[in-house]
Design a protein around this motif. Structure first.
Motif, PDB file in Angstrom:
ATOM      1  N   ALA A  23       0.832  -1.210   0.000  1.00  0.00           N
ATOM      2  CA  ALA A  23       0.000   0.000   0.000  1.00  0.00           C
ATOM      3  C   ALA A  23       0.863   1.254   0.000  1.00  0.00           C
ATOM      4  O   ALA A  23       0.569   2.236  -0.703  1.00  0.00           O
ATOM      5  N   VAL A  26       2.377   1.559  -3.511  1.00  0.00           N
ATOM      6  CA  VAL A  26       1.342   1.835  -4.517  1.00  0.00           C
ATOM      7  C   VAL A  26       0.909   3.300  -4.441  1.00  0.00           C
ATOM      8  O   VAL A  26       0.749   3.971  -5.466  1.00  0.00           O
ATOM      9  N   GLU A  30       1.375   5.777  -7.418  1.00  0.00           N
ATOM     10  CA  GLU A  30       0.194   6.434  -7.978  1.00  0.00           C
ATOM     11  C   GLU A  30       0.404   7.947  -8.043  1.00  0.00           C
ATOM     12  O   GLU A  30       0.023   8.595  -9.034  1.00  0.00           O
ATOM     13  N   VAL A 397       2.474  -7.431  -6.146  1.00  0.00           N
ATOM     14  CA  VAL A 397       1.260  -6.673  -5.818  1.00  0.00           C
ATOM     15  C   VAL A 397       1.388  -5.230  -6.280  1.00  0.00           C
ATOM     16  O   VAL A 397       0.455  -4.657  -6.870  1.00  0.00           O
ATOM     17  N   CYS A 401      -0.919  -3.463  -9.210  1.00  0.00           N
ATOM     18  CA  CYS A 401      -1.734  -2.301  -8.834  1.00  0.00           C
ATOM     19  C   CYS A 401      -1.374  -1.077  -9.663  1.00  0.00           C
ATOM     20  O   CYS A 401      -2.256  -0.326 -10.105  1.00  0.00           O
ATOM     21  N   LEU A 404      -2.784  -1.174 -13.142  1.00  0.00           N
ATOM     22  CA  LEU A 404      -4.198  -0.798 -13.124  1.00  0.00           C
ATOM     23  C   LEU A 404      -4.367   0.698 -12.912  1.00  0.00           C
ATOM     24  O   LEU A 404      -5.236   1.340 -13.532  1.00  0.00           O
ATOM     25  N   VAL A 405      -3.515   1.267 -12.043  1.00  0.00           N
ATOM     26  CA  VAL A 405      -3.586   2.706 -11.767  1.00  0.00           C
ATOM     27  C   VAL A 405      -3.238   3.514 -13.007  1.00  0.00           C
ATOM     28  O   VAL A 405      -3.828   4.564 -13.275  1.00  0.00           O
TER      29      VAL A 405
END
Length: 542
Positions: A23, A26, A30, A397, A401, A404-405
């Protein structure tokens, strides 16, 4: 307190830790993808073009390539390794390659910070929380330029030194010369790393001298000074002082093993004398405390000093029940925090130079406190297989992610094109391609790097290489851009054939009434002038 302790087994679950760490990365990734600051930074483009030049010529430049006003001036491309990597990323993958390169470099800095803090603290959640604070204190105040390599390598160096400072084997430092050889060919702030190693060696020499002097003079005052200067768990007279001096010398020699040998040191000396760029470039100015990150930096600096003082307290010694042991005020940490505060508070871009040491000092103090309270470290030491599985799981992971972001934040060729077109004079340059105007070119400083890349047929008048142009040329161009009277006699403006300026600059407005030039293109981003026919001779303004 009981209810909190009940959660400790849960917090040690590996899936939870993998999820928390993923997290963190990510969110950082992001932010990098959404902001697209790797293509909006004006300096990225001249780094890219210099990398292309190095690859094409299979050599490093020694003069001001790609510039018409400073082409014959001596210049050191001290970040040539970074520039080659950036050049290949673009050559192989286009704008997406630049974006991925910048995002990976940003994540590498975050990884290095977390690695440093988990090694120093020995506690996953302490490192995780501190990494959030440190990253948000400076990471998004700059773009992924070569100094990101310096931040990551500084974190590794500091970690190894703190482990030796805590009593671990000095052999871990034998890797430093190899690392400094790589570092010196990636970015000039390897000098900060040398300072770090030199400071540690100097403190150890001072402690050894104090201890020897105390033994020789039998002075209780000097003896107390020697004890007080020793770090928690460290010896008054470190047995590895001689090795440290040799390691430091090897690191210095390693930095000379590159195409520029000692010349980067001369660039550092010239930077130390520069004044004008530090007064007009925002990232080189002192903290303004107009954003939350500046207050986080202040908080970390204060907490770092508090953590060092916290360790320097009287408390029972675990090895001698009932005895009182004076834990020394770690001279290395105090000196590093003091110097780091001065450097970081003077220049916004160097915020990391205090944030990393301060966070490391906090982590080290929390580790010591955990040992004092529980007589054991709160961290686990997983098996190598589990450790690598955890790392691979986290990386997988994060990668999934971020893929997708990327689609959600318009991270694609079209999206990056759109971001570039909103910040740079793309339409104005396209106009000049359709309607060529003879050069030479006169441009404003911020766009010089982009013009090198997108309009290579016109050597730029100036760009972001402050070490190439120096204060005198920078002042001349700056005064012209803000339309001071000196613009009328600016020799570079007077000799140009085409002028491409940011439409918001005062010079772009006053040239509309200048008899030497005529307006040929204007939009909200850029304004283009060409010299009027018959006005090649310099006009005198009275």
């Amino acid at each position: 307190m009981k209810s909190l302790l009940e959660f400790r087994p849960l917090l040690r679950q590996r899936p939870l830790r993998v999820g928390a760490l993923a997290a963190l990365f990510v969110v950082i990734g992001e932010m990098a993808l959404r902001l697209k600051y790797f293509v909006l930074d004006s300096d990225i483009w001249w780094h890219l073009k210099v990398g292309d030049w190095i690859v094409d010529h299979f050599a490093v430049p020694h003069t001001g390539i790609l510039s018409r006003t400073a082409a014959n001036r001596p210049w050191v491309a001290y970040s040539w390794g970074y520039e080659v990597l950036l050049s290949r990323a673009y050559a192989w993958f286009g704008l997406i390659g630049i974006g991925v390169f910048g995002t990976v470099l940003t994540l590498a800095v975050a990884c290095a910070i977390f690695w440093m803090l988990v090694r120093v603290s020995g506690q996953f959640w302490t490192a995780w929380l501190l990494t959030w604070i440190v990253c948000w204190s400076f990471l998004f105040n700059g773009t992924p330029r070569p100094f990101f390599f310096s931040i990551a390598l500084f974190a590794v160096t500091l970690t190894l030194l703190l482990e030796v400072n805590r009593g671990q084997d000095v052999k871990n430092l034998f890797w430093l010369p190899l690392m400094f050889w790589i570092w010196a060919n990636l970015h000039i702030q390897f000098i900060y790393g040398l300072f770090l190693v030199g400071l540690f060696a100097g403190v150890c020499v001072a402690r050894s001298l104090l201890s020897a002097l105390a033994d020789a003079t039998k002075s209780s005052v000097i003896k107390r000074l020697a004890v007080a200067s020793a770090p928690p768990g460290g010896q008054e007279s470190p047995p590895y002082t001689g090795k440290l001096i040799l390691i430091f010398a090897a690191c210095v020699l390693a930095t000379l093993l590159g195409p520029y040998t000692y010349h980067p040191y001369l660039v550092v000396f010239e930077y130390s004398k520069a004044k004008f760029t530090y007064s007009v470039i925002i990232e080189l100015q002192p903290l303004s405390f107009r954003g939350y990150s500046h207050f986080l930096e202040l908080f970390l600096a204060a907490a770092g000093f508090l953590a060092v003082g916290w360790q320097a307290q009287l408390r029972p010694d675990a090895t001698e029940p009932g005895a009182a042991a004076k834990i020394g005020l770690d001279l290395f940490k105090v000196s590093l925090l003091a110097i780091g505060t001065v450097v970081a508070f003077r220049t916004m871009r160097d915020a990391w130079f205090i944030c990393l040491p301060a966070a490391a000092c906090i982590a080290d103090a929390l580790r010591a406190r955990a040992r004092e309270c529980t007589q054991e470290l709160v961290a686990e030491t997983p098996a190598a297989r589990d450790l690598w599985l955890g790392r691979l799981g986290t990386a997988a992971v994060v990668a999934i992610c971020l893929i997708l972001v990327a689609s959600a934040v318009d991270f694609n060729e079209r999206g990056l094109d759109r971001a570039i077109s909103t910040g740079y004079p793309v339409n104005a340059i396209n106009y000049l391609r359709r309607n060529p105007v003879p050069g030479p070119l006169y441009n404003n400083l911020n766009w010089g790097g982009f013009l090198m890349w997108y309009m290579p047929d016109y050597p730029v008048a100036i760009d972001g290489r402050n070490d190439l142009y120096g204060d005198d040329l920078d002042i001349l161009f700056y005064n012209s851009q803000v339309a001071q009277e000196s613009y009328k006699t600016d020799p570079y403006l007077d000799a140009c054939g085409v002028v491409l300026l940011d439409s918001t600059l005062p010079l772009a407005k006053v040239l509309t009434i200048d008899p030497r030039f005529e307006l040929v293109y204007h939009d909200d981003i850029a304004t283009v002038f060409r010299r009027k026919r018959g006005s090649l001779d310099t006009l005198t303004f009275r």
